[in-house]
Scaffold this active site. Structure first.
Site, PDB file in Angstrom:
ATOM      1  N   LYS A  82       0.802  -1.229   0.000  1.00  0.00           N
ATOM      2  CA  LYS A  82       0.000   0.000   0.000  1.00  0.00           C
ATOM      3  C   LYS A  82       0.835   1.280   0.000  1.00  0.00           C
ATOM      4  O   LYS A  82       0.586   2.218   0.736  1.00  0.00           O
ATOM      5  CB  LYS A  82      -0.994   0.017   1.166  1.00  0.00           C
ATOM      6  CG  LYS A  82      -1.907  -1.199   1.238  1.00  0.00           C
ATOM      7  CD  LYS A  82      -2.505  -1.573  -0.105  1.00  0.00           C
ATOM      8  CE  LYS A  82      -3.401  -0.499  -0.691  1.00  0.00           C
ATOM      9  NZ  LYS A  82      -3.876  -0.875  -2.064  1.00  0.00           N
ATOM     10  N   ALA A  84       1.644   2.498  -3.300  1.00  0.00           N
ATOM     11  CA  ALA A  84       1.578   2.656  -4.757  1.00  0.00           C
ATOM     12  C   ALA A  84       2.525   1.693  -5.451  1.00  0.00           C
ATOM     13  O   ALA A  84       2.980   1.937  -6.573  1.00  0.00           O
ATOM     14  CB  ALA A  84       1.878   4.094  -5.193  1.00  0.00           C
ATOM     15  N   SER A  85       2.813   0.566  -4.790  1.00  0.00           N
ATOM     16  CA  SER A  85       3.782  -0.383  -5.335  1.00  0.00           C
ATOM     17  C   SER A  85       3.291  -1.055  -6.610  1.00  0.00           C
ATOM     18  O   SER A  85       4.072  -1.257  -7.546  1.00  0.00           O
ATOM     19  CB  SER A  85       4.149  -1.431  -4.283  1.00  0.00           C
ATOM     20  OG  SER A  85       3.022  -2.198  -3.893  1.00  0.00           O
ATOM     21  N   THR A  86       2.003  -1.410  -6.668  1.00  0.00           N
ATOM     22  CA  THR A  86       1.486  -2.031  -7.890  1.00  0.00           C
ATOM     23  C   THR A  86       1.484  -1.030  -9.035  1.00  0.00           C
ATOM     24  O   THR A  86       1.810  -1.371 -10.180  1.00  0.00           O
ATOM     25  CB  THR A  86       0.065  -2.575  -7.659  1.00  0.00           C
ATOM     26  OG1 THR A  86       0.111  -3.569  -6.629  1.00  0.00           O
ATOM     27  CG2 THR A  86      -0.501  -3.205  -8.920  1.00  0.00           C
ATOM     28  N   HIS A 139      10.501  -7.935  -8.072  1.00  0.00           N
ATOM     29  CA  HIS A 139       9.668  -7.174  -7.143  1.00  0.00           C
ATOM     30  C   HIS A 139       8.848  -8.130  -6.287  1.00  0.00           C
ATOM     31  O   HIS A 139       8.438  -9.203  -6.739  1.00  0.00           O
ATOM     32  CB  HIS A 139       8.743  -6.210  -7.905  1.00  0.00           C
ATOM     33  CG  HIS A 139       7.685  -6.909  -8.717  1.00  0.00           C
ATOM     34  ND1 HIS A 139       6.395  -7.104  -8.255  1.00  0.00           N
ATOM     35  CD2 HIS A 139       7.721  -7.456  -9.962  1.00  0.00           C
ATOM     36  CE1 HIS A 139       5.690  -7.737  -9.176  1.00  0.00           C
ATOM     37  NE2 HIS A 139       6.460  -7.962 -10.226  1.00  0.00           N
ATOM     38  N   HIS A 141       6.882  -8.450  -1.931  1.00  0.00           N
ATOM     39  CA  HIS A 141       6.767  -7.981  -0.546  1.00  0.00           C
ATOM     40  C   HIS A 141       7.746  -8.760   0.333  1.00  0.00           C
ATOM     41  O   HIS A 141       7.364  -9.634   1.119  1.00  0.00           O
ATOM     42  CB  HIS A 141       5.338  -8.148  -0.046  1.00  0.00           C
ATOM     43  CG  HIS A 141       4.331  -7.325  -0.788  1.00  0.00           C
ATOM     44  ND1 HIS A 141       4.537  -5.984  -1.070  1.00  0.00           N
ATOM     45  CD2 HIS A 141       3.124  -7.640  -1.312  1.00  0.00           C
ATOM     46  CE1 HIS A 141       3.481  -5.518  -1.722  1.00  0.00           C
ATOM     47  NE2 HIS A 141       2.612  -6.496  -1.891  1.00  0.00           N
ATOM     48  N   ARG A 163       5.612   5.567   2.302  1.00  0.00           N
ATOM     49  CA  ARG A 163       4.437   6.429   2.364  1.00  0.00           C
ATOM     50  C   ARG A 163       4.223   6.922   3.787  1.00  0.00           C
ATOM     51  O   ARG A 163       4.677   6.282   4.746  1.00  0.00           O
ATOM     52  CB  ARG A 163       3.211   5.621   1.900  1.00  0.00           C
ATOM     53  CG  ARG A 163       1.923   6.400   1.745  1.00  0.00           C
ATOM     54  CD  ARG A 163       0.843   5.484   1.193  1.00  0.00           C
ATOM     55  NE  ARG A 163      -0.386   6.200   0.854  1.00  0.00           N
ATOM     56  CZ  ARG A 163      -1.442   5.619   0.301  1.00  0.00           C
ATOM     57  NH1 ARG A 163      -1.425   4.326   0.022  1.00  0.00           N
ATOM     58  NH2 ARG A 163      -2.524   6.342   0.024  1.00  0.00           N
ATOM     59  N   SER A 171      -5.116   3.077   3.996  1.00  0.00           N
ATOM     60  CA  SER A 171      -5.291   2.456   2.690  1.00  0.00           C
ATOM     61  C   SER A 171      -5.359   0.938   2.814  1.00  0.00           C
ATOM     62  O   SER A 171      -6.197   0.282   2.177  1.00  0.00           O
ATOM     63  CB  SER A 171      -4.141   2.858   1.761  1.00  0.00           C
ATOM     64  OG  SER A 171      -4.311   2.304   0.476  1.00  0.00           O
ATOM     65  N   SER A 284      -3.331   3.400 -17.066  1.00  0.00           N
ATOM     66  CA  SER A 284      -3.878   2.083 -16.771  1.00  0.00           C
ATOM     67  C   SER A 284      -3.078   1.396 -15.677  1.00  0.00           C
ATOM     68  O   SER A 284      -3.544   0.438 -15.065  1.00  0.00           O
ATOM     69  CB  SER A 284      -3.857   1.213 -18.034  1.00  0.00           C
ATOM     70  OG  SER A 284      -2.540   1.056 -18.520  1.00  0.00           O
ATOM     71  N   LYS A 292     -12.355   4.127   0.158  1.00  0.00           N
ATOM     72  CA  LYS A 292     -11.469   4.662   1.209  1.00  0.00           C
ATOM     73  C   LYS A 292     -11.988   6.009   1.698  1.00  0.00           C
ATOM     74  O   LYS A 292     -12.261   6.906   0.900  1.00  0.00           O
ATOM     75  CB  LYS A 292     -10.045   4.788   0.681  1.00  0.00           C
ATOM     76  CG  LYS A 292      -9.045   5.214   1.749  1.00  0.00           C
ATOM     77  CD  LYS A 292      -7.611   5.116   1.253  1.00  0.00           C
ATOM     78  CE  LYS A 292      -7.331   6.108   0.157  1.00  0.00           C
ATOM     79  NZ  LYS A 292      -5.909   6.107  -0.248  1.00  0.00           N
TER      80      LYS A 292
END
Length: 355
Positions: A82, A84-86, A139, A141, A163, A171, A284, A292
């Site tokens: 959470k 903005a990693s994706t 990449h 976690h 963040r 988030s 995209s 949220k």
């Protein structure tokens, strides 16, 4: 439903409720089995793809060729959930075909960020010797892993994004309940729980407790046991040390475009075209958590009373200051736009003179 209660005797009402409860449990069980099957299928497909790549390169005789220095590079993005990693990772996926590198997701069991010792050895060996995948962008976690402990000759390049700790927790709280616009149909672990973050804080719920803030520090601290002791001052200092000494660049979610721009300048082999894609693309690659709601000042103030928040915020402020320092020496602003500085050094007085 009210008419049914009037018409049905209490005994039948109870039986109907029990039948409904059993049916819901059965459905939950079937959904869980389907998700497990999907995970096994994805793993099988990934293994098959890896075998195909290895076989293709073996047939081509690529193992006998020396890697170009620009290709013998590995970037690891040990992404914090959470942040903005994706969104950022999807930029790498968008560019990998054009810029000719491989992107690989590190999928750990139950998203456990700490690897066993034997898995650490396997991972280090894979990353450093898997020639067919280089240049590579990994990449996942996973907490920071110090490659120098394993005696490798060439360490990977680490990057990351962090963040504001309360923003990240809020988030994640809503993500577990409502998911996001990236995979809206996927059932989430806390789906059905309608309690807001503020209601959770006021009632002392575990999902919004200050202890849940403790994540960015251990991700940077690494695989030491003390890293995962909530509130450890040693872990905080180790995380700061690693950020400065082991990471090429650490950005912040709130200034993601600047992070992308600086990566394109520093690592054009991977990120050539990333800034333009971020600015003018259809976006995209961007991912947003659904439903949220921003927390109230009261909820924020309550979390900020904890020592855990103070430490996580200290780390965030440290990272932000470092990022802004690096940015100040890399870019200039003109008419509201940021521009990268040209090369600002050259060589002279070279001796002995060459004929």
């Amino acid at each position: 439903m009210g008419i049914l209660r009037i018409m049905m005797p209490p005994k039948f009402q109870l039986l109907a409720l029990l039948a409904f409860a059993v049916a819901m449990l059965f459905l939950e069980n079937q959904i869980q089995k389907l998700e497990e099957s999907r995970g096994k299928l994805e793993l099988a497909i990934a293994r098959h793809e890896v075998r195909e790549v290895e076989q293709r390169h073996t047939m081509d005789g690529s193992r006998e060729q020396a890697l170009d220095e620009n290709d013998d590079v590995v970037v690891i993005y040990n992404r914090v959930p959470k942040t903005a990693s994706t969104s950022f990772t999807n930029i790498a996926y968008d560019l990998c075909g054009k810029n000719k590198y491989h992107v690989l997701h590190i999928n750990t069991t139950k998203n456990n960020p700490v690897m066993s010792l034997q898995d650490q050895v396997r991972f280090v060996r894979n990353v450093t010797s898997w020639r067919e995948m280089k240049p590579a962008f990994y990449h996942g976690h996973v907490s920071f892993l110090d490659f120098s402990k394993f005696g490798v000759k060439r360490k990977p390049i680490y990057i990351n994004v962090i963040r504001d700790p309360i923003e990240r927790l809020v988030s994640y709280y809503y993500f577990l309940r409502f998911g996001d616009d990236y995979r809206p149909g996927l059932r989430r672990r806390k789906q059905g729980d309608k309690k807001t973050f503020d209601e959770c804080v006021s009632s002392g719920g575990s999902d919004c407790a200050a202890e849940k803030l403790w994540l960015q520090i251990p991700f940077f601290c690494g695989h030491y046991s003390e890293c995962w002791n909530t509130g450890s001052r040693w872990a905080l200092e180790q995380a700061k040390y690693n950020l400065v000494n082991e990471y090429l660049l650490v950005g912040v979610t709130e200034e993601l475009e600047d992070f992308v721009m600086m990566l394109e300048a520093a690592l054009p082999r991977y990120f050539r075209g990333a800034t333009e894609l971020y600015r003018t693309g259809k976006k995209s690659h961007l991912r947003k958590t659904s439903e949220k709601k921003p927390p109230t000042k009261e909820s924020i103030a309550k979390l900020q009373q904890s020592e855990i928040w103070k430490m996580e915020n200290e780390f965030y402020e440290f990272a932000l200051e470092q990022f802004q320092f690096v940015r100040a020496h890399a870019v200039r602003e003109k008419d509201g736009e940021l521009y990268l500085l040209a090369q600002n050094f050259f060589y002279e007085k070279i001796y002995p003179k060459m004929n």
